[in-house]
Design a protein around this motif. Structure first.
Motif, PDB file in Angstrom:
ATOM      1  N   CYS A 250       0.876  -1.197   0.000  1.00 48.52           N
ATOM      2  CA  CYS A 250       0.000   0.000   0.000  1.00 48.52           C
ATOM      3  C   CYS A 250       0.901   1.232   0.000  1.00 48.52           C
ATOM      4  O   CYS A 250       1.713   1.422   0.913  1.00 48.52           O
ATOM      5  CB  CYS A 250      -0.899  -0.011   1.233  1.00 48.52           C
ATOM      6  N   PRO A 252       1.165   5.604  -0.863  1.00 49.96           N
ATOM      7  CA  PRO A 252       0.409   6.838  -1.118  1.00 49.96           C
ATOM      8  C   PRO A 252       0.590   7.286  -2.565  1.00 49.96           C
ATOM      9  O   PRO A 252       1.576   6.981  -3.216  1.00 49.96           O
ATOM     10  CB  PRO A 252       1.014   7.842  -0.129  1.00 49.96           C
ATOM     11  N   GLU A 253      -0.373   8.029  -3.022  1.00 52.93           N
ATOM     12  CA  GLU A 253      -0.328   8.430  -4.435  1.00 52.93           C
ATOM     13  C   GLU A 253       0.753   9.459  -4.715  1.00 52.93           C
ATOM     14  O   GLU A 253       1.130   9.672  -5.871  1.00 52.93           O
ATOM     15  CB  GLU A 253      -1.679   9.001  -4.870  1.00 52.93           C
ATOM     16  N   PHE A 309      -4.401   8.534  -7.422  1.00 51.99           N
ATOM     17  CA  PHE A 309      -5.493   7.761  -6.844  1.00 51.99           C
ATOM     18  C   PHE A 309      -6.772   7.957  -7.638  1.00 51.99           C
ATOM     19  O   PHE A 309      -7.599   7.040  -7.720  1.00 51.99           O
ATOM     20  CB  PHE A 309      -5.692   8.194  -5.386  1.00 51.99           C
ATOM     21  N   GLU A 313      -7.212   3.086  -8.189  1.00 54.94           N
ATOM     22  CA  GLU A 313      -6.983   2.897  -6.767  1.00 54.94           C
ATOM     23  C   GLU A 313      -6.085   1.698  -6.472  1.00 54.94           C
ATOM     24  O   GLU A 313      -5.489   1.620  -5.389  1.00 54.94           O
ATOM     25  CB  GLU A 313      -8.330   2.727  -6.051  1.00 54.94           C
ATOM     26  N   SER A 314      -5.944   0.739  -7.416  1.00 57.78           N
ATOM     27  CA  SER A 314      -5.108  -0.454  -7.180  1.00 57.78           C
ATOM     28  C   SER A 314      -4.622  -1.010  -8.515  1.00 57.78           C
ATOM     29  O   SER A 314      -5.213  -0.713  -9.572  1.00 57.78           O
ATOM     30  CB  SER A 314      -5.904  -1.533  -6.429  1.00 57.78           C
ATOM     31  N   SER A 336      -1.846  -1.312  -3.779  1.00 58.27           N
ATOM     32  CA  SER A 336      -2.978  -0.434  -3.440  1.00 58.27           C
ATOM     33  C   SER A 336      -2.466   1.012  -3.282  1.00 58.27           C
ATOM     34  O   SER A 336      -1.424   1.235  -2.641  1.00 58.27           O
ATOM     35  CB  SER A 336      -3.660  -0.882  -2.148  1.00 58.27           C
ATOM     36  N   THR A 338      -3.200   4.705  -1.859  1.00 60.24           N
ATOM     37  CA  THR A 338      -3.999   5.442  -0.886  1.00 60.24           C
ATOM     38  C   THR A 338      -4.117   6.923  -1.324  1.00 60.24           C
ATOM     39  O   THR A 338      -3.207   7.495  -1.925  1.00 60.24           O
ATOM     40  CB  THR A 338      -3.389   5.380   0.510  1.00 60.24           C
ATOM     41  N   ASP A 339      -5.251   7.500  -1.000  1.00 63.76           N
ATOM     42  CA  ASP A 339      -5.533   8.882  -1.428  1.00 63.76           C
ATOM     43  C   ASP A 339      -4.758   9.885  -0.570  1.00 63.76           C
ATOM     44  O   ASP A 339      -4.640   9.729   0.645  1.00 63.76           O
ATOM     45  CB  ASP A 339      -7.034   9.170  -1.331  1.00 63.76           C
ATOM     46  N   ASP A 375     -10.490  14.131  -4.938  1.00 59.45           N
ATOM     47  CA  ASP A 375     -10.087  13.285  -3.818  1.00 59.45           C
ATOM     48  C   ASP A 375     -11.300  12.560  -3.260  1.00 59.45           C
ATOM     49  O   ASP A 375     -12.441  12.801  -3.664  1.00 59.45           O
ATOM     50  CB  ASP A 375      -9.418  14.141  -2.739  1.00 59.45           C
TER      51      ASP A 375
END
Length: 924
Positions: A250, A252-253, A309, A313-314, A336, A338-339, A375
């Motif tokens: 996971c 962050p974008e 994002f 999203e993934s 993944s 994350t926003d 967002d």
């Protein structure tokens, strides 16, 4: 029966869902259409005008517009038909990659009504893509020791179509040693595997050529192929093995580009070339292949492009580890995203007014805004606001739409233009925000009247101004704008001295300048009050008034005017004053009376003696103008004194006038008359000519008098004869009453005026007074009784005889001529001691002088009758008694009577007897 009940139940539920769906769409103004992809431009999608009940002719006027999601505008609204059509060729696989259902959102905005309608257009798939392999040529290495039945994964084909048009089956052809097996993946996808059906013998065949074909379910079906070359290797009995069957990470974008997300590892128990493992991506989407990179030797996965994002999203990858002997293993990698609050809210103005009238009611919609944040979660929650102090507010309209409406009435005079800033902030930490500025101009309404700069205006204007002179300028301002603020000036109606106000002043309509149209005279107009009106150019026009007061300022443009002594034409006998030689110093002789038409200091007068026969004999009061004796008159002083008095005002420059007085120093009437007689025969004027004119005048008057008497006698005789004829038996003639005669009072007054006469001739040195002892022209009685006949120009036997005049003309100081009214019953002919009687005598003397000059007007003046100036300039002829009515002559009971005096019987009765008419003048 039960089956039929179940069938009707399903039908009712379906109908209910349709009704609910239609009701929901109608409530929210939602339309839904579908169109196949790859349709040409202009293809029909739906009839929006009909479905939204919009009138076709009014579409252009109402400002209907269409907005679609995304950067490209895929649809358009036909202006004439109201149909929704395609604006370009649409590729479903490009718009909705990996999605089973592709729906595009559009919005119809009606600017005139400030309404928004949502439209969902589903893009249906067509079989426009054939299955394809990432690599069309694949090499596989299989050891000859591999047991039959072994399975080797093959690369999957990719078909971007959806549903039945997507990938459906695989086929393998080319060699009997291999067969194809298709396994179902966790997500339902098909995974082809190469199955060794027969043992390999490298010595028999070192390579095997195979063809893998993938087919979709379209009609007609489309296929894609990949060539597989299998190399037979020597024995390799250990395959690589990943440490995890599935890797998850996971991130962050906003992870930096070049960052290593994770590293996959696989171990191989073999040694040498068979134990050397290399990593490769076996399965990855096209989008993910542009973002991630797998290092073949180390197995690290790095980011080669920024993550977003909002785009995905993934991501899922399938990696493979292969050793040198051709054995491999696969593992799944799930990434993944994350926003992160990296997107500020976006505000788009869908409809807005550029101008609004200031009288628009509260609640008027001025703009329609759409706000969104890409967002998610708290980062996508948007709060909108408007700056404080502005007369506007926000109202939530429809799924991210806001309306900007007026909170109260506007006033252009306070704020003419608004820049309304709408601020949208999300709920991230830190919060991001964006703003949109709406420029709104307030249109003017004529709601303000012109206002003058001053509550009232006043100006001082000197008299004798030039015509067209600028007096003052009035100013008025109007808080409105444009034509509503254009002020024009005009005068209100009025009159000045009976004339229209517009003939005196005018005002310039544009500038408000007030001009004098004529020259003002302070002595005529001292103040002008007027009203100026200011009117704007609105409809209806508003106006206001202001008062203007013009004060005329006096200038010294009028010289003093001498009222006494009056100016006389000819010889200059304007003012003759009497001063006895026995007068004491300070005795009042005369008074110069003058006025000035100016005002203030310009009208203050001062008197001074400019010239005199005897400089030290008289003095003049500086402010009173009174002429008094400065010393006792001496015997050597001339009997006739000429005084020139200068009258000056206090203006700048000062103006002046002169008055000439003649003062006669006399102790007796004979001396006074002798002096006046000598003065009448002035040098340069022939005495014979004057005498000739006097004789002509007396003859003319006598002829008129005789003609009048003859006419009157004829009338009386005619009436007497008529009365004799009518009176039977009466021998006595009965007279007609005097009241029956026309003009009998005038005849009586005329007789009175001739009863006594002062005879003055120009060539005689002494005046003569002749009295008739027995005149045939006695004064008629006032009115005889009706039963007695009136005497007709005859003597009255009952009248007492006329007294003879006294020849002694020398009297003492106490015995001087005076008015009959000033005598008492005991003393006759006493010289008057008061100033009033002296002035009456002066009037008589002045009358004598004028008679000698051929002027029959007593006093010879212009309305002052030779009066003393002590009465002031306001004393006119109407306030002065007529001295010609009764003048007493010493030694006689007769009086001089003027025809303009009292003509009733009272004057005859008071004299004590009939007055006699004097004879004609005797010439010497």
């Amino acid at each position: 029966m039960c089956a039929a009940g179940r069938r009707w139940g399903r039908r009712e539920r379906a109908l209910l869902w349709c009704v609910l769906l239609a009701a929901w769409e109608a409530a929210w103004g939602q339309l839904r259409y579908s169109v196949a992809e790859e349709m040409p431009k202009g293809s029909f999608v739906g009839d929006v005008a009909k479905d939204l009940a919009l009138q076709l002719p009014a579409l252009p006027d109402r400002g209907v517009s269409l907005l679609c999601e995304g950067k490209a505008q895929h649809f358009a609204l036909h202006g004439k038909t109201g149909h929704l059509v395609t604006a370009e060729r649409i590729d479903r696989e490009q718009l909705c990659e990996g999605l089973q259902q592709c729906v595009l959102r559009c919005e119809v905005i009606v600017d005139g009504e400030m309404k928004v309608y949502g439209i969902d257009v589903e893009i249906t798939d067509i079989n426009d893509n054939a299955p394809s392999f990432k690599e069309i040529e694949v090499e596989e290495s299989i050891s000859e020791t591999t047991a039959p039945g072994s399975r080797f994964p093959l690369a999957e084909a990719h078909d971007p179509d959806a549903g039945a048009n997507s990938l459906q089956s695989y086929e393998l052809s080319g060699d009997e040693h291999f067969s194809l097996a298709v396994q179902a993946g966790p997500s339902g996808d098909q995974r082809p595997e190469l199955v060794l059906a027969k043992a390999l013998d490298r010595e028999e065949a070192a390579f095997h050529e195979l063809v893998l074909r993938a087919s979709d379910g379209g009609d007609p079906a489309r296929t894609g192929t990949a060539r597989i070359r299998v190399a037979v290797l020597d024995a390799n009995d250990n395959a690589p093995q990943f440490s995890q069957a599935e890797y998850t990470v996971c991130v962050p974008e906003d992870v930096p580009v070049g960052s290593v997300l994770l590293t996959v590892t696989a171990a191989d128990a073999d040694e040498g070339l068979n134990g050397h493992v290399k990593y490769s991506v076996k399965k990855i989407s096209e989008r993910a292949s542009k973002i991630f990179h797998l290092e073949t030797e180390m197995g690290s996965i790095t980011v080669v492009r920024s993550l977003d994002f909002e785009e995905a999203e993934s991501y899922e990858l399938e990696v493979q580890a292969r050793d040198g002997g051709g054995l491999s293993d696969t593992a799944k990698v799930a990434i993944s995203v994350t926003d992160v609050n990296d997107n500020a809210p976006e505000i788009s103005v869908r409809s807005a007014l550029s101008a609004i009238s200031e009288d628009a009611p509260s609640g008027t919609v001025v703009a329609l805004l759409h706000v969104q944040d890409r967002d998610s979660g708290a980062n996508g929650e948007v709060r909108c606001s408007i700056g404080e102090g502005l007369p506007f507010r926000l109202e939530k309209s429809f799924e991210g739409y806001y309306r900007v409406v007026t909170a109260r009435e506007l006033d252009r005079e306070e704020v003419a233009e608004y820049n309304v800033t709408v601020r949208a902030a999300d709920g991230g930490s830190p919060s991001l925000w964006s703003g949109a500025v709406l420029a709104l101009r307030v249109l003017d309404v004529n709601d303000n009247a012109p206002v003058f700069a001053e509550a009232r205006y006043s100006a001082r204007l000197p008299e004798n101004n030039a015509a067209g002179a600028l007096v003052l300028t009035v100013r008025a301002a109007d808080a409105d704008w444009g034509q509503n603020a254009r002020v024009r000036y005009r005068l209100s109606e009025g009159r000045v001295r009976g004339a229209p106000l517009s003939s005196y002043v005018s005002v310039q309509a544009e500038t408000g300048a007030l001009y004098a149209l004529r020259s003002f005279d302070y002595e005529e107009v001292r103040e002008v009050g007027l009203w100026v009106r200011a009117e704007d150019g609105g409809a209806p026009a508003l106006s206001s008034n202001v008062s203007v007061r013009l004060v005329i300022v006096d200038e010294n443009d009028n010289a003093p005017q001498v009222l006494y002594p009056p100016a006389a034409p000819g010889a200059g006998w304007a003012g003759v004053e009497l001063a006895p030689r026995s007068a004491e110093p300070g005795a009042l002789v005369a008074k110069v009376v003058a006025v000035d038409a100016d005002a203030g200091q310009n009208a203050w007068l001062s008197y001074e003696l400019a010239k005199a026969t005897e400089p030290g004999l008289f003095r003049v009061g500086l402010h009173s103008g009174e002429v008094r004796t400065a010393r006792f008159p001496l015997a050597r002083d001339a009997a006739r004194q000429s005084l020139v008095v200068v009258v000056k005002d206090h203006g700048r420059p000062a103006l002046s006038a002169t008055a000439t007085l003649t003062v006669v120093l006399a102790e007796s009437v004979a001396e006074l008359l002798s002096e006046l007689g000598s003065a009448a025969a002035a040098p340069g004027e022939p005495a014979g000519s004057l005498t000739r004119w006097l004789v002509v005048a007396v003859a003319a008057v006598s002829c008129l008098f005789l003609a009048f008497l003859l006419l009157l006698l004829a009338l009386r005789l005619r009436r007497w004869r008529r009365s004799q004829l009518l009176a039977a038996g009466s021998g006595a003639a009965r007279g007609v009453p005097a009241s029956h005669f026309v003009g009998i009072d005038g005849v009586r007054a005329f007789l009175h005026s001739y009863s006594h006469e002062v005879s003055l001739t120009a060539d005689s040195r002494k005046s003569q007074l002749r009295l008739s002892a027995g005149s045939c022209c006695d004064t008629l009685p006032a009115r005889p009784p009706p039963d007695e006949p009136a005497p007709l120009l005859g003597d009255d036997p009952a009248a007492p005889p006329q007294a003879q005049p006294n020849t002694d003309w020398r009297f003492s100081q106490t015995q001087r001529p005076g008015t009959s009214g000033s005598q008492n019953g005991e003393e006759g002919g006493a010289w008057p001691n008061n100033q009033f009687d002296t002035e009456m005598l002066q009037a008589m003397i002045l009358a004598s002088a004028n008679a000698a000059d051929g002027n029959s007007t007593l006093g010879g003046g212009t309305g002052t009758m030779g009066l003393s100036a002590r009465y002031g300039p306001q004393f006119t002829l109407q306030h002065v008694p007529d001295y010609r009515q009764n003048v007493y002559i010493p030694g006689s009971t007769a009086t001089l009577t003027n025809a303009a005096g009292k003509r009733d019987a009272k004057s005859a009765a008071s004299s004590g007897g009939n007055k006699k008419k004097s004879g004609k003048k005797e010439k010497k």
